[in-house]
Design a protein around this motif. Structure first.
Motif, PDB file in Angstrom:
ATOM      1  N   ALA A   1       0.842  -1.206   0.000  1.00 16.79           N
ATOM      2  CA  ALA A   1       0.000   0.000   0.000  1.00 16.79           C
ATOM      3  C   ALA A   1       0.871   1.248   0.000  1.00 16.79           C
ATOM      4  N   LEU A   2       1.926   1.204   0.805  1.00 17.32           N
ATOM      5  CA  LEU A   2       2.828   2.348   0.875  1.00 17.32           C
ATOM      6  C   LEU A   2       3.523   2.567  -0.464  1.00 17.32           C
TER       7      LEU A   2
ATOM      8  N   VAL B   1       2.525   1.632  -3.417  1.00 14.89           N
ATOM      9  CA  VAL B   1       1.565   2.098  -4.417  1.00 14.89           C
ATOM     10  C   VAL B   1       1.374   3.601  -4.297  1.00 14.89           C
ATOM     11  N   SER B   2       1.357   4.101  -3.043  1.00 15.81           N
ATOM     12  CA  SER B   2       1.077   5.530  -2.894  1.00 15.81           C
ATOM     13  C   SER B   2       2.297   6.392  -3.229  1.00 15.81           C
ATOM     14  N   VAL B   3       3.485   5.792  -3.412  1.00 17.20           N
ATOM     15  CA  VAL B   3       4.603   6.646  -3.846  1.00 17.20           C
ATOM     16  C   VAL B   3       4.817   6.603  -5.360  1.00 17.20           C
ATOM     17  N   PHE B   4       4.114   5.711  -6.056  1.00 18.13           N
ATOM     18  CA  PHE B   4       4.247   5.711  -7.516  1.00 18.13           C
ATOM     19  C   PHE B   4       3.791   7.051  -8.067  1.00 18.13           C
TER      20      PHE B   4
END
Lengths: 282, 318
Positions: free
Chosen positions: A114-115, A117-120
């Motif tokens: 999840a982490l 994915v949120s930095v992509f």
């Protein structure tokens, strides 16, 4: 905090005024622009020399020149944001419940994913999606935006709700199970009511994120079939090519901002506690 | 992707064979509940990232799809050899560094205000501070643009013409420095509340007794701040800086609205966007996207190493 001296009181009022000016001035500025006539725009003044509702008519009234662009976009934005918020919150709720409550391998993997994915960067994702969506026919559709919005809203929803769910006293659920409820019944009857505030806060954050999106909105849509408001705003044109659409854009900006400000006003306490719990809780 | 999830499920299940039935069924239930969200996250992001990596190795142009050819790393060679890329990278780094530095200070001050505000004012102060965060970035970009742009009647020049360097016909969006100034100012206005919120939660974690004790021992305000408050907020500061830096590095909306990259204000996201979506040079654009992604990873790595804080721990895991 004890009773304040007059000096402290004045100090706090002064600080509050500065904070209010800092936070609200740009909003008031765009509000004033939205009431200016075309001539008033060029006065270089903050307040409209002449007040008019013309700009609101342009975007809202039947026959207004930007109405065809704005109203479908508003409908798309509301629909797409609500659906993606709903899907994200439901999926994240089950996920967060499992992480907070059950003992299974892969919890860390899910949270780390999840982490990650949120930095992509959204821009890195958008080109392949643009191609794929064109190939399989999701380009310029609601679903074509809802799916990528999930990549924005799921990770933060999972993190926030996991933090919330950890604070729930789970003895209640055990008690329900002892009383003969199935795990699902126990979840629904004992946990959901307690988790509701957390779910609610998460939903607000997820909605903000979807509502705010711009890159997916301009890249994955081409017509009023799916184009959301932020993208539509950048497509506004003036009555002629020499005329900037400043007034109409300002009016549209105010129309989409009002609901958000109301939401912040009503729920500020919950948003604050929700966000901070999700972000840093040792 | 479904197969990999169920493979993981099976692997997890096999490891558990010796454990009791109850824990095995708990594990299965865990994956049933968490699986869908996990799979969707992977589907939405893993596929595009792999596809971007793959596309970046081809001379792929949608305007000439028949001439597609595997050219390995030549796209990267072209991008890295192009001054435009380095210019964009530099502008992006500059915007990130300035906004994060200013937002950290400003965000801390606002967090202190929210933390200490008198009960009667707290509601107003908190709502006001949160408002910019709730406003769509595109809208805030327009607000700042119209205030400064002389072609649509900006009033900033009229108001501040007593400042040296500001005249009535100063065109803010005609030069790199002044354009970047407005872009950075709007970014700071829009996202400082985010940092404030995280720092506020950090402030709430500072034990009040420690602060009191330090004051009783005669510490001055700044000593309390440096020795007691800041050290206890390290985790919150790290999360705030990390997430803001990652966000700032991906800045797109403001720049797209205000200058669309004119006068050397093109940031990396915009360069990637203009190359792939604008000019349909998918191969080159993908290479830029991959490089952008690598930069974001490097930032995350440096921040986590630099602060020596376990990220998973600070984000709610126990």
């Amino acid at each position: 905090m004890g009773a304040m001296s007059t000096k402290q009181k004045i100090g706090w009022i002064a600080i509050t005024v500065v904070v209010l000016l800092w936070s609200l001035f740009p909003v008031v500025s765009i509000l004033m622009t939205s009431f200016k006539t075309q001539a008033g725009l060029f006065s270089g003044r903050f307040l409209p020399p002449e007040w008019t509702l013309e700009n609101y008519e342009t975007i809202l009234a039947p026959g207004g020149s930007a109405q065809d662009l704005f109203l479908p976009a508003l409908r798309n934005s509301i629909g797409i944001s609500l659906i993606s918020t709903f899907v994200a919150v439901v999926l994240a709720m089950f996920c967060a419940y499992a992480i907070a409550r059950l003992d299974f391998r892969g919890k860390k993997l899910i949270l780390t994913t999840a982490l990650a994915v949120s930095v992509f960067p959204v821009v890195s994702i958008v080109t392949p999606l643009f191609n794929l969506w064109r190939t399989i026919g999701l380009y310029d559709t609601w679903i074509g935006l809802i799916i990528p919005y999930l990549s924005l809203t799921l990770p933060i929803s999972i993190w926030t709700m996991t933090a919330f769910f950890r604070q729930i006293p789970w003895e209640l659920e055990q008690a329900a199970q002892v009383d003969g409820a199935t795990p699902f019944q126990a979840f629904r009857k004992a946990v959901v009511p307690l988790a509701a505030p957390g779910v609610f806060t998460t939903a607000i954050i997820a909605f903000f994120i979807a509502w705010n999106d711009f890159v997916y909105g301009i890249s994955l849509t081409s017509t009023e079939a799916a184009r959301p408001v932020p993208a539509a705003l950048s497509f506004f044109t003036g009555a002629s090519q020499f005329e900037e659409p400043t007034g109409a854009i300002s009016a549209a900006a105010i129309v989409v901002t009002v609901p958000i400000v109301i939401v912040v006003l009503i729920f500020q306490r919950r948003i604050v506690s929700g966000l901070t719990q999700g972000a840093v809780k040792g | 992707m479904t197969t990999s999830a169920s493979a993981a499920e099976k692997a997890a299940a096999s490891r558990r064979k010796k454990r009791s039935d109850r824990s095995r069924s708990e594990g299965r239930l865990g994956w049933y509940l968490a699986g869908p969200a996990f799979v969707i996250m992977l589907l939405v992001t893993l596929y595009p990232i792999l596809q971007a990596l793959w596309d970046s190795l081809f001379s792929l142009r949608l305007t000439a799809p028949d001439e597609t050819e595997l050219i390995w790393f030549r796209n990267y060679q072209v991008v890295l050899g192009d001054p435009t890329f380095w210019q964009s990278l530099w502008v992006t780094v500059l915007i990130t560094a300035i906004t994060v530095a200013i937002e950290l200070v400003l965000g801390f001050i606002l967090a202190m205000v929210m933390h200490r505000a008198a009960t009667k004012l707290r509601g107003i102060v908190r709502t006001a501070i949160l408002v910019p965060y709730g406003i769509v970035t595109v809208v805030s970009a327009f607000a700042w643009f119209y205030a400064f742009d002389i072609n649509s009647g900006g009033y900033i020049n009229n108001w501040f013409d007593w400042l040296p360097g500001i005249t009535e016909d100063l065109n803010w969006f005609a030069g790199q420095g002044t354009s970047l100034f407005v872009i950075i100012a709007s970014e700071i206005w829009k996202t400082t509340p985010f940092i404030s919120l995280l720092l506020l939660s950090g402030l709430a974690q500072v034990p009040g007794e420690l602060e009191e004790a330090a004051r009783v021992d005669g510490a001055t305000g700044s000593q309390v701040l440096r020795r007691v408050i800041l050290p206890n907020m390290k985790a919150a500061i790290m999360v705030a800086v990390l997430f803001r830096a990652l966000e700032a590095f991906r800045i797109f909306d403001n720049v797209y609205i205000m200058t669309n990259g004119a006068n050397n204000t093109e940031v990396l996201s915009l360069l990637a966007y203009n190359t792939s979506i604008g000019r349909l040079e998918i191969g080159l654009g993908s290479a830029i996207s991959v490089l952008l992604f690598l930069c974001v990873l490097i930032i995350a790595f440096i921040a986590i190493k630099g602060f020596k804080v376990d990220l998973a721990g600070t984000r709610g895991e126990r």
